[in-house]
Design a protein around this motif. Sequence first.
Motif, PDB file in Angstrom:
ATOM      1  N   GLU A  56      -0.458  -3.552  16.836  1.00 32.57           N
ATOM      2  CA  GLU A  56      -0.713  -2.719  15.656  1.00 32.57           C
ATOM      3  C   GLU A  56      -1.984  -1.894  15.831  1.00 32.57           C
ATOM      4  O   GLU A  56      -2.026  -0.719  15.461  1.00 32.57           O
ATOM      5  CB  GLU A  56      -0.820  -3.596  14.411  1.00 32.57           C
ATOM      6  N   ALA A  57      -3.008  -2.498  16.410  1.00 30.45           N
ATOM      7  CA  ALA A  57      -4.263  -1.780  16.649  1.00 30.45           C
ATOM      8  C   ALA A  57      -4.057  -0.652  17.661  1.00 30.45           C
ATOM      9  O   ALA A  57      -4.579   0.454  17.480  1.00 30.45           O
ATOM     10  CB  ALA A  57      -5.335  -2.741  17.143  1.00 30.45           C
ATOM     11  N   ILE A  58      -3.288  -0.917  18.709  1.00 26.93           N
ATOM     12  CA  ILE A  58      -3.010   0.112  19.716  1.00 26.93           C
ATOM     13  C   ILE A  58      -2.220   1.260  19.093  1.00 26.93           C
ATOM     14  O   ILE A  58      -2.546   2.430  19.283  1.00 26.93           O
ATOM     15  CB  ILE A  58      -2.261  -0.503  20.920  1.00 26.93           C
ATOM     16  N   ASP A  59      -1.184   0.926  18.333  1.00 25.93           N
ATOM     17  CA  ASP A  59      -0.381   1.967  17.678  1.00 25.93           C
ATOM     18  C   ASP A  59      -1.215   2.771  16.688  1.00 25.93           C
ATOM     19  O   ASP A  59      -1.045   3.990  16.581  1.00 25.93           O
ATOM     20  CB  ASP A  59       0.821   1.345  16.959  1.00 25.93           C
ATOM     21  N   ASP A  60      -2.104   2.087  15.976  1.00 24.83           N
ATOM     22  CA  ASP A  60      -2.945   2.776  14.997  1.00 24.83           C
ATOM     23  C   ASP A  60      -3.844   3.807  15.672  1.00 24.83           C
ATOM     24  O   ASP A  60      -3.944   4.950  15.219  1.00 24.83           O
ATOM     25  CB  ASP A  60      -3.780   1.752  14.225  1.00 24.83           C
ATOM     26  N   ILE A  61      -4.479   3.429  16.770  1.00 26.34           N
ATOM     27  CA  ILE A  61      -5.374   4.348  17.479  1.00 26.34           C
ATOM     28  C   ILE A  61      -4.583   5.486  18.119  1.00 26.34           C
ATOM     29  O   ILE A  61      -4.969   6.646  18.061  1.00 26.34           O
ATOM     30  CB  ILE A  61      -6.225   3.601  18.523  1.00 26.34           C
ATOM     31  N   LYS A  62      -3.443   5.157  18.726  1.00 18.01           N
ATOM     32  CA  LYS A  62      -2.629   6.186  19.382  1.00 18.01           C
ATOM     33  C   LYS A  62      -2.066   7.187  18.371  1.00 18.01           C
ATOM     34  O   LYS A  62      -1.969   8.373  18.661  1.00 18.01           O
ATOM     35  CB  LYS A  62      -1.490   5.554  20.173  1.00 18.01           C
ATOM     36  N   ASN A  63      -1.698   6.712  17.182  1.00 17.26           N
ATOM     37  CA  ASN A  63      -1.083   7.601  16.191  1.00 17.26           C
ATOM     38  C   ASN A  63      -2.100   8.334  15.328  1.00 17.26           C
ATOM     39  O   ASN A  63      -1.705   9.212  14.552  1.00 17.26           O
ATOM     40  CB  ASN A  63      -0.126   6.810  15.297  1.00 17.26           C
ATOM     41  N   THR A  64      -3.367   7.972  15.429  1.00 14.72           N
ATOM     42  CA  THR A  64      -4.374   8.686  14.639  1.00 14.72           C
ATOM     43  C   THR A  64      -5.276   9.509  15.554  1.00 14.72           C
ATOM     44  O   THR A  64      -5.089  10.720  15.678  1.00 14.72           O
ATOM     45  CB  THR A  64      -5.214   7.704  13.797  1.00 14.72           C
ATOM     46  N   PHE A  65      -6.232   8.858  16.175  1.00 19.77           N
ATOM     47  CA  PHE A  65      -7.236   9.580  16.946  1.00 19.77           C
ATOM     48  C   PHE A  65      -6.646  10.299  18.163  1.00 19.77           C
ATOM     49  O   PHE A  65      -6.911  11.472  18.392  1.00 19.77           O
ATOM     50  CB  PHE A  65      -8.349   8.639  17.400  1.00 19.77           C
ATOM     51  N   GLU A  66      -5.848   9.586  18.952  1.00 26.99           N
ATOM     52  CA  GLU A  66      -5.336  10.186  20.180  1.00 26.99           C
ATOM     53  C   GLU A  66      -4.411  11.362  19.879  1.00 26.99           C
ATOM     54  O   GLU A  66      -4.473  12.404  20.526  1.00 26.99           O
ATOM     55  CB  GLU A  66      -4.600   9.125  21.014  1.00 26.99           C
ATOM     56  N   LYS A  67      -3.566  11.203  18.892  1.00 28.71           N
ATOM     57  CA  LYS A  67      -2.654  12.289  18.499  1.00 28.71           C
ATOM     58  C   LYS A  67      -3.433  13.501  17.993  1.00 28.71           C
ATOM     59  O   LYS A  67      -3.120  14.641  18.333  1.00 28.71           O
ATOM     60  CB  LYS A  67      -1.701  11.778  17.425  1.00 28.71           C
ATOM     61  N   ALA A  68      -4.478  13.267  17.199  1.00 28.16           N
ATOM     62  CA  ALA A  68      -5.290  14.370  16.667  1.00 28.16           C
ATOM     63  C   ALA A  68      -6.052  15.080  17.783  1.00 28.16           C
ATOM     64  O   ALA A  68      -6.184  16.311  17.772  1.00 28.16           O
ATOM     65  CB  ALA A  68      -6.242  13.852  15.607  1.00 28.16           C
ATOM     66  N   ILE A  69      -6.544  14.330  18.759  1.00 25.49           N
ATOM     67  CA  ILE A  69      -7.251  14.939  19.891  1.00 25.49           C
ATOM     68  C   ILE A  69      -6.287  15.788  20.718  1.00 25.49           C
ATOM     69  O   ILE A  69      -6.634  16.884  21.172  1.00 25.49           O
ATOM     70  CB  ILE A  69      -7.938  13.856  20.750  1.00 25.49           C
ATOM     71  N   MET A  70      -5.066  15.321  20.890  1.00 29.48           N
ATOM     72  CA  MET A  70      -4.077  16.110  21.618  1.00 29.48           C
ATOM     73  C   MET A  70      -3.733  17.407  20.894  1.00 29.48           C
ATOM     74  O   MET A  70      -3.501  18.431  21.517  1.00 29.48           O
ATOM     75  CB  MET A  70      -2.808  15.294  21.847  1.00 29.48           C
ATOM     76  N   GLU A  71      -3.705  17.365  19.575  1.00 28.09           N
ATOM     77  CA  GLU A  71      -3.434  18.582  18.803  1.00 28.09           C
ATOM     78  C   GLU A  71      -4.563  19.597  18.964  1.00 28.09           C
ATOM     79  O   GLU A  71      -4.321  20.801  18.961  1.00 28.09           O
ATOM     80  CB  GLU A  71      -3.243  18.250  17.323  1.00 28.09           C
ATOM     81  N   VAL A  72      -5.780  19.115  19.122  1.00 28.46           N
ATOM     82  CA  VAL A  72      -6.915  20.012  19.307  1.00 28.46           C
ATOM     83  C   VAL A  72      -6.910  20.621  20.712  1.00 28.46           C
ATOM     84  O   VAL A  72      -7.132  21.814  20.884  1.00 28.46           O
ATOM     85  CB  VAL A  72      -8.260  19.274  19.053  1.00 28.46           C
ATOM     86  N   SER A  73      -6.608  19.812  21.704  1.00 25.65           N
ATOM     87  CA  SER A  73      -6.773  20.260  23.078  1.00 25.65           C
ATOM     88  C   SER A  73      -5.555  20.928  23.682  1.00 25.65           C
ATOM     89  O   SER A  73      -5.673  21.600  24.700  1.00 25.65           O
ATOM     90  CB  SER A  73      -7.195  19.082  23.957  1.00 25.65           C
ATOM     91  N   ARG A  74      -4.399  20.734  23.107  1.00 22.19           N
ATOM     92  CA  ARG A  74      -3.199  21.283  23.769  1.00 22.19           C
ATOM     93  C   ARG A  74      -2.446  22.213  22.882  1.00 22.19           C
ATOM     94  O   ARG A  74      -2.592  22.447  21.804  1.00 22.19           O
ATOM     95  CB  ARG A  74      -2.297  20.133  24.190  1.00 22.19           C
TER      96      ARG A  74
END
Length: 158
Positions: free
Chosen positions: A140-158
């Motif tokens: 759950e912690a991994i999914d939470d980080i991947k679906n929030t911070f990592e996804k948002a960073i990808m939207e900024v950079s790509r």
Amino acid sequence: MAFQILLNFFLAFVWMFLTVSFTSKSFIIGYILGLIITFAFRRFFNSRFYMERVLAVISLILLFLKELILSNISVLKTLLKPKLDIKPGIFALPTDLTKNWEITLLANLITLTPGTLVVDISFDNKILYIHTLDIPDVDEAIDDIKNTFEKAIMEVSR
């Protein structure tokens, strides 16, 4: 992206010169008109429209503030309990981010959130090792980080 921003400023100044009005109101009107023109001709640029990236950055900042407040409340609830029943642990977070600045930003966002700390990053920059104050479920912690911070960073950079 930088070219689009400079073009938008150039169009705003051209508008100011054409209207012979050198006020901030005239600049803002010119900037908005330049924004519309830049948007209309976005297919001629190599990168995506720059306002999408600006909105993604604002979204990332708001997401971080939301997570910061929620994690502060969570840590406060944990500390104010009469019996300290926490389950601290370290888990590995595989990441899809490839650029160094993306990984650094993710690590900083995780570390700045109370109750979590990035302890180490693997040599190939594919796995972040995160210590957390209370971790009931690793997946759950991994999914939470991947679906929030990592996804948002990808939207900024790509």
